[in-house]
Motif scaffolding. Structure first.
Motif, PDB file in Angstrom:
ATOM      1  N   ASP A 217       0.856  -1.179   0.000  1.00 27.53           N
ATOM      2  CA  ASP A 217       0.000   0.000   0.000  1.00 27.53           C
ATOM      3  C   ASP A 217       0.903   1.245   0.000  1.00 27.53           C
ATOM      4  O   ASP A 217       2.111   1.132   0.232  1.00 27.53           O
ATOM      5  CB  ASP A 217      -0.834  -0.060   1.298  1.00 27.53           C
ATOM      6  N   LYS A 219       0.615   4.627   2.004  1.00 27.42           N
ATOM      7  CA  LYS A 219      -0.290   5.261   2.977  1.00 27.42           C
ATOM      8  C   LYS A 219      -0.196   6.773   3.024  1.00 27.42           C
ATOM      9  O   LYS A 219      -1.154   7.438   3.399  1.00 27.42           O
ATOM     10  CB  LYS A 219      -0.009   4.699   4.374  1.00 27.42           C
ATOM     11  N   GLY A 231      -6.006   6.731   4.093  1.00 27.27           N
ATOM     12  CA  GLY A 231      -6.496   5.351   4.043  1.00 27.27           C
ATOM     13  C   GLY A 231      -5.684   4.496   3.075  1.00 27.27           C
ATOM     14  O   GLY A 231      -5.726   3.264   3.141  1.00 27.27           O
ATOM     15  N   TYR A 274      -6.060  -9.650   7.422  1.00 27.58           N
ATOM     16  CA  TYR A 274      -5.070  -8.768   6.787  1.00 27.58           C
ATOM     17  C   TYR A 274      -3.898  -8.706   7.758  1.00 27.58           C
ATOM     18  O   TYR A 274      -4.066  -8.282   8.899  1.00 27.58           O
ATOM     19  CB  TYR A 274      -5.751  -7.422   6.619  1.00 27.58           C
ATOM     20  N   ASN A 290      -5.726  -6.547  10.457  1.00 29.53           N
ATOM     21  CA  ASN A 290      -7.067  -6.041  10.200  1.00 29.53           C
ATOM     22  C   ASN A 290      -7.962  -7.246   9.951  1.00 29.53           C
ATOM     23  O   ASN A 290      -7.502  -8.287   9.473  1.00 29.53           O
ATOM     24  CB  ASN A 290      -7.095  -5.108   8.986  1.00 29.53           C
ATOM     25  N   ARG A 292     -10.319  -7.767   7.869  1.00 28.40           N
ATOM     26  CA  ARG A 292     -10.987  -7.567   6.570  1.00 28.40           C
ATOM     27  C   ARG A 292      -9.915  -7.426   5.518  1.00 28.40           C
ATOM     28  O   ARG A 292      -8.730  -7.407   5.845  1.00 28.40           O
ATOM     29  CB  ARG A 292     -11.781  -6.267   6.654  1.00 28.40           C
ATOM     30  N   GLY A 294      -7.868  -5.172   2.653  1.00 25.40           N
ATOM     31  CA  GLY A 294      -7.409  -3.777   2.638  1.00 25.40           C
ATOM     32  C   GLY A 294      -8.056  -2.974   1.516  1.00 25.40           C
ATOM     33  O   GLY A 294      -8.511  -3.520   0.521  1.00 25.40           O
ATOM     34  N   ASP A 295      -8.078  -1.680   1.695  1.00 23.14           N
ATOM     35  CA  ASP A 295      -8.508  -0.762   0.655  1.00 23.14           C
ATOM     36  C   ASP A 295      -7.406   0.279   0.549  1.00 23.14           C
ATOM     37  O   ASP A 295      -7.175   0.982   1.536  1.00 23.14           O
ATOM     38  CB  ASP A 295      -9.846  -0.124   1.054  1.00 23.14           C
ATOM     39  N   PRO A 296      -6.625   0.363  -0.488  1.00 19.21           N
ATOM     40  CA  PRO A 296      -6.845  -0.081  -1.870  1.00 19.21           C
ATOM     41  C   PRO A 296      -6.284  -1.455  -2.258  1.00 19.21           C
ATOM     42  O   PRO A 296      -6.352  -1.807  -3.437  1.00 19.21           O
ATOM     43  CB  PRO A 296      -6.129   1.000  -2.673  1.00 19.21           C
ATOM     44  N   GLU A 297      -5.745  -2.234  -1.334  1.00 22.15           N
ATOM     45  CA  GLU A 297      -5.092  -3.475  -1.758  1.00 22.15           C
ATOM     46  C   GLU A 297      -6.042  -4.454  -2.470  1.00 22.15           C
ATOM     47  O   GLU A 297      -5.644  -5.160  -3.396  1.00 22.15           O
ATOM     48  CB  GLU A 297      -4.457  -4.196  -0.565  1.00 22.15           C
TER      49      GLU A 297
HETATM   50  N1  GLY Z   1      -4.904   0.043   3.130  1.00 24.52           N
HETATM   51  C1  GLY Z   1      -4.950  -0.021   4.528  1.00 24.52           C
HETATM   52  C2  GLY Z   1      -6.153  -0.607   5.100  1.00 24.52           C
HETATM   53  O1  GLY Z   1      -7.051  -1.059   4.398  1.00 24.52           O
HETATM   54  O2  GLY Z   1      -6.246  -0.651   6.313  1.00 24.52           O
END
Ligand code: GLY
Ligand code: AMP
Length: 426
Positions: A217, A219, A231, A274, A290, A292, A294-297
């Motif tokens: 990512d 950040k 994010g 994650y 995490n 869930r 990732g966003d943007p992964e």
């Molecule tokens: N890209 C970091 C997150 O989803 O926490």
């Protein structure tokens, strides 16, 4: 089969896209979704429930023959959506409320890692400003130190303090000014880890697990990793820093002990995990978990998945993950986030978005929406991160070039993006 996806970001758009590709799927409902999921048509429909409206979501699933629910974002997990759905006999991909504490409580996750010998930064926990400040004043350790609010803070709960002044200020902000509210009731102060970050994504049924391509990512808001944390401004996969040897260590020292530890403690971890890593000279340690994707992964990881995603998701809720194919394309993917000028601070919304005519059909390119919506039939900006422009390529440089070419096809007032996504991996 009908599938319900919960969330409204580009991650959920990518989830909807990946799920809709499956031949088994008749309808995909996205709650609440965004302008991109609204525009998909075909099987995909937005439904107007917030990700935190758990009872409404359950009733909707029951009334619309939903056979599988996939949770994109962390808030419903922290609120116990998985427990609620399971009690009602609904199949859902995600961890229980207790297991989701790996993300929702940094104190829980640090103590868990310590109990199970999982490599992570050395740390102390504090429940009030006086004790934390006293610790910092007496601290022998050199700076920087890392100060984290324990609860969910949308990626903003971490301070890297370069000296004692900054550290004391962070403590005041969290405990005295309560900038994170109750999420700052406990604070973790930890050692600063050197190295390069990468993320590994796991799909697990509680004991068996499958791995997606490792990703990296970006950040910070600015090029060369400068400026404020966001994010995430872009990502690419696979990340070459996660070599086969590093991955072997991650599985042996982190993933297996995590899943075994959660099961042994009576809270088997299910769904996506994650694992945020710091890799220093080939040695991985955990920066964060995490609960869930990732966003943007997700916007690079799912396009690289060759196998049927829904088959794997179903197997993960049925405990048969080892029996299904889980193959990746031998390609690279890059995603560049287009954000609203001002993000991650204040920004304007409602700016009309224009896509060039050929944007929709560009080879190996995918446009995932985040903060977009329709106003009087027109696509407009509705958030800080607006779009996530993904491209595949046979090499990482090829995918980067394609993604940035696609970026030139999109315009809105105040569009901002980093120009160096993926460069670290080349
Ligand atoms: N890209 C970091 C997150 O989803 O926490
Ligand atoms: P977190 O919310 O825990 O992922 O932290 C956000 C970001 O802060 C991470 O992605 C890292 O860039 C940085 N960070 C967190 N903890 C540490 C640490 N112990 N050492 C160095 N950087 C860290």
């Amino acid at each position: 089969m009908n599938v319900l996806i919960i969330g409204s970001g580009a991650r959920e758009h990518a989830l909807a896209w990946s799920v809709a590709k499956s031949e088994q799927v008749t309808a995909v409902f996205v709650a609440p979704g965004n302008g991109g999921t609204a525009m998909m048509g075909g099987k995909v429909h937005n439904v107007p429930f917030k990700a935190t409206a758990l009872d409404d979501l359950l009733h909707y699933a029951e009334d619309n023959s939903v056979e599988l629910t996939v949770v994109g974002s962390e808030q419903p997990l922290e609120l116990g959506i998985v427990d609620l759905f399971r009690r009602a006999g609904q199949k859902i991909v995600g961890p229980t409320q207790v297991a989701a504490q790996l993300e929702s409580s940094k104190v829980f996750s640090k103590e868990f890692m310590q109990r199970h010998g999982i490599p992570t930064a050395a740390y102390q926990v504090f429940c009030d400003a006086a004790a934390a400040k006293q610790y910092l004043v007496l601290l022998q350790q050199s700076y920087p130190v890392v100060i984290k609010a324990s609860g969910l803070c949308a990626g903003k709960g971490v301070f890297i303090a370069l000296d004692q002044d900054e550290a004391l200020k962070a403590i005041s902000e969290i405990f005295e000014n309560r900038i994170f509210g109750d999420a700052g009731n406990e604070v973790v102060i930890e050692e600063f880890l050197q190295g390069q970050e990468a993320s590994v994504f796991v799909l697990t049924d509680g004991s068996q697990y499958r791995l997606f391509s490792p990703a990296q990512d970006h950040k910070r808001i600015g090029d060369s990793d400068t400026g404020k944390n966001t994010g995430g401004m872009g990502a690419y996969a696979p990340a070459p820093i996660v070599t086969a040897e590093v991955m072997r260590k991650v599985e042996e020292r982190i993933i297996r002990p995590t899943l075994q530890g959660m099961a042994a403690e009576g809270s088997p971890y299910t769904g996506f995990l994650y694992v945020g890593l710091m890799i220093d000279h080939g040695e991985p340690s955990v920066v964060e978990y995490n609960a869930r994707l990732g966003d943007p992964e997700t916007q690079v990881v799912l396009p690289l998945l060759k196998s049927d995603f829904v088959v794997a998701l179903q197997a993960s809720v049925e405990g048969t993950l080892d029996n299904v194919p889980f193959e990746m394309h031998k390609k690279s993917a890059t995603t560049v986030v287009l954000a609203s000028d001002g993000y991650p601070d204040a920004y304007a919304i409602g700016k009309p978005i224009t896509l060039a005519d050929d944007a929709a059909t560009m080879h190996d390119c995918l446009l995932f929406h985040a903060g977009t919506t329709y106003e009087s039939g027109k696509l407009v900006t509705a958030g800080g991160r607006v779009l996530s422009v993904t491209a595949l390529g046979s090499t990482l440089p090829e995918s980067i070039k394609r993604a940035y070419n696609m970026v030139t096809k999109i315009t809105f007032d105040g569009a901002y993006y980093r120009s160096d996504i993926g460069a670290k991996g080349v």
